[in-house]
Design an enzyme around this catalytic site. Structure first.
Site, PDB file in Angstrom:
ATOM      1  NE  ARG A  50      -1.155  -1.639   3.475  1.00 27.96           N
ATOM      2  CZ  ARG A  50      -1.530  -1.814   4.552  1.00 27.96           C
ATOM      3  NH1 ARG A  50      -3.248  -0.993   4.897  1.00 27.96           N
ATOM      4  NH2 ARG A  50      -0.737  -1.849   5.747  1.00 27.96           N
ATOM      5  CE  LYS A 150       5.199 -20.474  10.337  1.00 28.74           C
ATOM      6  NZ  LYS A 150       6.222 -19.356  11.090  1.00 28.74           N
ATOM      7  CE  LYS A 184      15.487 -23.541   8.130  1.00 33.55           C
ATOM      8  NZ  LYS A 184      16.481 -22.984   7.900  1.00 33.55           N
ATOM      9  CD  GLU A 218      14.047 -19.380  16.251  1.00 30.33           C
ATOM     10  OE1 GLU A 218      14.217 -18.255  15.059  1.00 30.33           O
ATOM     11  OE2 GLU A 218      12.639 -19.304  16.525  1.00 30.33           O
ATOM     12  CG  ASP A 237       6.440 -18.728  14.724  1.00 37.83           C
ATOM     13  OD1 ASP A 237       6.354 -18.490  13.793  1.00 37.83           O
ATOM     14  OD2 ASP A 237       7.754 -18.452  15.304  1.00 37.83           O
ATOM     15  CG  HIS A 242       8.904 -24.298   9.968  1.00 35.64           C
ATOM     16  ND1 HIS A 242       8.481 -24.173   9.176  1.00 35.64           N
ATOM     17  CD2 HIS A 242       9.007 -22.687  10.850  1.00 35.64           C
ATOM     18  CE1 HIS A 242       8.546 -22.939   9.263  1.00 35.64           C
ATOM     19  NE2 HIS A 242       8.628 -22.637  10.091  1.00 35.64           N
ATOM     20  CE  LYS A 342      11.364 -16.680  17.973  1.00 39.33           C
ATOM     21  NZ  LYS A 342      11.539 -16.923  16.525  1.00 39.33           N
ATOM     22  CE  LYS A 347      19.231 -19.987  13.249  1.00 42.16           C
ATOM     23  NZ  LYS A 347      17.421 -19.794  13.201  1.00 42.16           N
TER      24      LYS A 347
HETATM   25  N1  LIG Z   1       9.180 -12.232   8.782  1.00 39.39           N
HETATM   26  C1  LIG Z   1       9.244 -13.596   8.546  1.00 39.39           C
HETATM   27  O1  LIG Z   1      10.508 -13.943   9.151  1.00 39.39           O
HETATM   28  C2  LIG Z   1       8.317 -13.747   8.791  1.00 39.39           C
HETATM   29  C3  LIG Z   1       6.842 -14.110   7.978  1.00 39.39           C
HETATM   30  N2  LIG Z   1       6.698 -14.957   7.408  1.00 39.39           N
HETATM   31  C4  LIG Z   1       4.650 -14.472   7.593  1.00 39.39           C
HETATM   32  O2  LIG Z   1       4.869 -13.571   6.518  1.00 39.39           O
HETATM   33  C5  LIG Z   1       3.550 -12.547   5.636  1.00 39.39           C
HETATM   34  C6  LIG Z   1       5.256 -11.329   6.082  1.00 39.39           C
HETATM   35  O3  LIG Z   1       5.391 -10.988   7.391  1.00 39.39           O
HETATM   36  P1  LIG Z   1       6.041  -9.867   7.407  1.00 39.39           P
HETATM   37  O4  LIG Z   1       7.179  -9.487   6.664  1.00 39.39           O
HETATM   38  O5  LIG Z   1       7.209 -10.192   8.714  1.00 39.39           O
HETATM   39  O6  LIG Z   1       5.472  -9.137   8.028  1.00 39.39           O
HETATM   40  P2  LIG Z   1       5.150  -7.407   7.899  1.00 39.39           P
HETATM   41  O7  LIG Z   1       4.249  -6.656   8.488  1.00 39.39           O
HETATM   42  O8  LIG Z   1       6.531  -6.905   7.776  1.00 39.39           O
HETATM   43  O9  LIG Z   1       5.392  -6.441   6.315  1.00 39.39           O
HETATM   44  C7  LIG Z   1       3.420  -6.752   5.893  1.00 39.39           C
HETATM   45  C8  LIG Z   1       3.846  -6.748   4.514  1.00 39.39           C
HETATM   46  O10 LIG Z   1       2.421  -6.457   3.706  1.00 39.39           O
HETATM   47  C9  LIG Z   1       1.945  -5.356   3.149  1.00 39.39           C
HETATM   48  N3  LIG Z   1       0.365  -5.122   3.214  1.00 39.39           N
HETATM   49  C10 LIG Z   1      -0.620  -5.116   4.995  1.00 39.39           C
HETATM   50  N4  LIG Z   1      -1.844  -4.351   4.502  1.00 39.39           N
HETATM   51  C11 LIG Z   1      -1.528  -4.718   3.095  1.00 39.39           C
HETATM   52  C12 LIG Z   1      -2.592  -4.414   1.707  1.00 39.39           C
HETATM   53  N5  LIG Z   1      -3.624  -4.057   2.593  1.00 39.39           N
HETATM   54  N6  LIG Z   1      -2.047  -4.692   0.929  1.00 39.39           N
HETATM   55  C13 LIG Z   1      -1.297  -4.841   0.776  1.00 39.39           C
HETATM   56  N7  LIG Z   1      -0.065  -5.290   0.716  1.00 39.39           N
HETATM   57  C14 LIG Z   1      -0.421  -4.350   2.427  1.00 39.39           C
HETATM   58  C15 LIG Z   1       2.611  -4.864   4.061  1.00 39.39           C
HETATM   59  O11 LIG Z   1       3.764  -2.741   3.638  1.00 39.39           O
HETATM   60  P3  LIG Z   1       2.232  -1.809   3.970  1.00 39.39           P
HETATM   61  O12 LIG Z   1       2.251  -1.326   4.829  1.00 39.39           O
HETATM   62  O13 LIG Z   1       3.200  -0.881   2.324  1.00 39.39           O
HETATM   63  O14 LIG Z   1       0.845  -1.662   2.874  1.00 39.39           O
HETATM   64  C16 LIG Z   1       4.315  -5.225   4.076  1.00 39.39           C
HETATM   65  O15 LIG Z   1       5.164  -4.740   3.181  1.00 39.39           O
HETATM   66  C17 LIG Z   1       2.963 -12.600   7.385  1.00 39.39           C
HETATM   67  O16 LIG Z   1       1.878 -13.695   7.405  1.00 39.39           O
HETATM   68  C18 LIG Z   1       4.018 -13.853   8.156  1.00 39.39           C
HETATM   69  O17 LIG Z   1       3.413 -14.657   9.395  1.00 39.39           O
HETATM   70  C19 LIG Z   1       6.677 -16.390   7.588  1.00 39.39           C
HETATM   71  C20 LIG Z   1       7.686 -16.767   8.107  1.00 39.39           C
HETATM   72  C21 LIG Z   1       9.123 -15.532   8.897  1.00 39.39           C
HETATM   73  O1  LIG Z   2       8.811 -19.589  10.259  1.00 41.29           O
HETATM   74  C1  LIG Z   2       9.553 -18.911  11.303  1.00 41.29           C
HETATM   75  O2  LIG Z   2      10.951 -19.923  11.424  1.00 41.29           O
HETATM   76  C2  LIG Z   2      11.951 -19.188  11.927  1.00 41.29           C
HETATM   77  C3  LIG Z   2      12.724 -20.091  11.704  1.00 41.29           C
HETATM   78  O3  LIG Z   2      13.173 -20.652  11.279  1.00 41.29           O
HETATM   79  P1  LIG Z   2      15.053 -21.010  10.635  1.00 41.29           P
HETATM   80  O4  LIG Z   2      15.059 -21.015   9.557  1.00 41.29           O
HETATM   81  O5  LIG Z   2      16.065 -19.436  11.207  1.00 41.29           O
HETATM   82  O6  LIG Z   2      15.529 -21.786  11.591  1.00 41.29           O
HETATM   83  C4  LIG Z   2      11.847 -18.417  13.366  1.00 41.29           C
HETATM   84  O7  LIG Z   2      12.489 -17.781  13.971  1.00 41.29           O
HETATM   85  C5  LIG Z   2      10.313 -17.304  13.709  1.00 41.29           C
HETATM   86  O8  LIG Z   2       9.478 -17.025  14.333  1.00 41.29           O
HETATM   87  C6  LIG Z   2       9.230 -18.615  12.739  1.00 41.29           C
HETATM   88  O9  LIG Z   2       8.078 -17.484  12.591  1.00 41.29           O
END
Ligand SMILES: NC(=O)C1=CN([C@@H]2O[C@H](COP(=O)(O)OP(=O)(O)OC[C@H]3O[C@@H](n4cnc5c(N)ncnc54)[C@H](OP(=O)(O)O)[C@@H]3O)[C@@H](O)[C@H]2O)C=CC1
Ligand SMILES: O=C1O[C@H](COP(=O)(O)O)[C@@H](O)[C@H](O)[C@H]1O
Length: 493
Positions: A50, A150, A184, A218, A237, A242, A342, A347
């Site tokens: 957005r 996820k 992995k 972790e 989580d 996993h 955590k 790790k």
């Molecule tokens: N971060 C991680 O390590 C991991 C994340 N995940 C999963 O991945 C997904 C994303 O996580 P993460 O990147 O951490 O989340 P963030 O909160 O960092 O990012 C969310 C993103 O979604 C965008 N967004 C929010 N609302 C909207 C909308 N209505 N339309 C379009 N874009 C939107 C935001 O941008 P903007 O505000 O500009 O719209 C931003 O780019 C989640 O489901 C999370 O559970 C899974 C494994 C690991």
């Molecule tokens: O999906 C997730 O995985 C990471 C751990 O992943 P790893 O590849 O670094 O072992 C975890 O930190 C996070 O909380 C979880 O959402």
């Protein structure tokens, strides 16, 4: 060096392109695939979110992310420049019906039969609305796939609702439910270990194996993800996805082929054979913890509540240990002990397959204690395997036995960079291979087993046990396994 087979030219639309996952994991993974020549000339990444910005602003942000998250010696300036040129930005609110023109006109620049990957790296409550809007705007072609990060939902009902919504727009073979652990290298190697070798499969059952341990430790805390994590917790989580996937790969029967459905049918059987925990058993079979202030890697760190910035106590677990059992002939009375958390001391992700003790020994007591064999599979870091065996200590004196390991380091064996899990999985989505992704019924079966545990915790209404950051979790997790006369493997990594 593994062969790199180029995929077909693709457009990958990443929703959530300004978020942590995209900047930290997806862009670096895509950079490597472009750099290695796997992504053909003409492939594009369309970043969608957005926030208001243009291509140039997004490329600047992406470049900063690469500088931060890619190893310096892998950042070739010319390759970075070429990669950034493939990035485009489309401002769109995935939940809104209007405002899709920018994205649609970018997509229209490619031939209609171009592979389209819609990667939903957003919160899961947007999966349904984004899919609906893509369909309403005619953006879904026969060559389209959707990738769902996820967690798929928060519980069984919400997982079903997401699966229904996404499934009303995409056919199951077009849906890629990602579990990055399956990408992995060492996790895929579990399949090679079990099904490409003769020696282990014959021993892989309750007659020979005493129990299995799976540890995913972790050192990090919740970092910037407290908002998400506090609604989730370690069971949702890490275990629901996993760790249960690891358990499936260890416990499943041989698939008929290496095809997606064969493999997923066998994993599903494992999930369905997990013994459900009755509410009164949950207290005995699970331990929840939450980290408090302590030290990790010799550095003082705050507790969970301070990391969250919360003033009120939280009932979210940052550590879980549990004992799972399977209703199957192969695994009768063989417990699978799982623990993850955590702010643990290391790790490390490791599987211990503990074989049974010898029923009889010919050796005198002064030869030393006979330790049962164990196969230790190190998933990360220092990827490899060790088979613990009893051997004779060299020397002319009496016969003394000592445990030593047959040790394989994958790094030494292959001398190659281990690609990040997302590199493999992203290319699989382009190829249309769902082998390493979860099918709908798997996700729902996993929730079906997890949910009674969550319900029992909720009904009890207590807070998780505190553990100091830098420790291996609450002492109750040690009691969980020691009650059975067993002990957690300590020589990790
Ligand atoms: N971060 C991680 O390590 C991991 C994340 N995940 C999963 O991945 C997904 C994303 O996580 P993460 O990147 O951490 O989340 P963030 O909160 O960092 O990012 C969310 C993103 O979604 C965008 N967004 C929010 N609302 C909207 C909308 N209505 N339309 C379009 N874009 C939107 C935001 O941008 P903007 O505000 O500009 O719209 C931003 O780019 C989640 O489901 C999370 O559970 C899974 C494994 C690991
Ligand atoms: O999906 C997730 O995985 C990471 C751990 O992943 P790893 O590849 O670094 O072992 C975890 O930190 C996070 O909380 C979880 O959402």
């Amino acid at each position: 060096m593994a062969r790199i087979i180029p995929v077909d030219t693709f457009d990958c639309v990443v929703f959530g392109a300004t978020g942590d996952l995209t900047l930290r994991k997806l862009l670096p993974a895509l950079y490597h695939r472009f750099r290695d020549g796997q992504a053909p000339e003409g492939s594009r990444i369309i970043a969608a979110a957005r926030s208001e910005m243009d291509d140039s602003n997004y490329r600047t942000r992406a470049e900063a992310a690469l500088q931060r998250h890619v190893a310096k010696d892998e950042l070739d300036p010319e390759q970075v420049r070429r990669f950034l040129a493939c990035l485009h930005y489309a401002q769109v609110d995935g939940a809104a019906e209007k405002g899709w023109e920018g994205l649609l006109s970018l997509l229209a620049e490619s031939p209609p039969d171009r592979i389209r990957v819609f990667y939903l790296a957003t919160s899961p409550d947007l999966y349904g609305p984004i899919c609906r809007n893509l369909a309403a705007h005619g953006a879904i072609t026969p060559q389209s796939r959707v990738v769902l990060e996820k967690p798929i939902g928060h519980d069984l009902a919400s997982a079903r609702a997401i699966n229904d919504e996404v499934g009303s727009v995409f056919a199951e073979p077009q849906i890629f439910r990602i579990d990055h652990y399956l990408g992995k290298e060492t996790v895929q190697n579990l399949l090679a270990l079990r099904f490409a070798n003769t020696i282990f499969e014959r021993l892989w059952n309750a007659d020979v194996i005493d129990h299995v341990q799976i540890t995913v430790g972790e050192t990090v805390g919740v970092e910037g993800r407290g908002g998400y994590y506090d609604r989730s917790g370690a069971l949702r989580d890490m275990v629901q996805n996993h760790m249960l996937q690891l358990l499936c790969l260890l416990a499943m029967e041989s698939p008929v082929t290496f095809g997606a459905d064969s493999l997923r049918d066998e994993k599903l059987k494992v999930l369905r054979s997990l013994k459900p925990m009755a509410p009164h058993e949950v207290e005995q079979l699970t331990v929840r913890g939450q980290y408090i202030r302590g030290a990790v890697d010799g550095r003082p760190v705050e507790g969970y509540l301070a990391d969250l910035g919360a003033e009120e106590p939280s009932r979210t677990e940052t550590f879980v240990a549990l004992k799972a059992e399977l209703n199957s002939r192969r695994w009768a009375n063989v417990p699978f002990y799982l623990r993850t958390g955590k702010r643990l001391p290391q790790k490390v992700s490791e599987i211990v397959v503990q074989f049974r003790a010898l029923p009889f020994t010919i050796f005198p007591a002064d030869a030393g204690t006979l330790q049962p064999n164990a196969l230790i599979i190190r998933l990360q870091p220092e990827e490899g395997m060790r088979l613990e065996m009893m051997t004779k200590e060299p020397g002319p004196g009496g016969l003394h036995l000592r445990q030593t390991g047959l040790d394989i380091s994958f790094e030494k064996a292959f001398g190659t960079r281990y690609p990040d899990a997302y590199e493999r999985l992203l290319m699989d989505t382009v190829r249309g291979s769902t082998v390493l992704f979860m099918r709908r019924d798997e996700v729902e079966a996993a929730w079906g087993w997890i949910e009674p545990i969550l319900d029992a915790w909720e009904a009890k209404g207590d807070t998780p046990r505190p553990y100091s950051a830098g420790s291996w979790g609450p002492t109750a997790s040690i009691a969980l396994i020691e009650r059975d006369g067993r002990t957690w493997h300590e020589d990790l990594g």
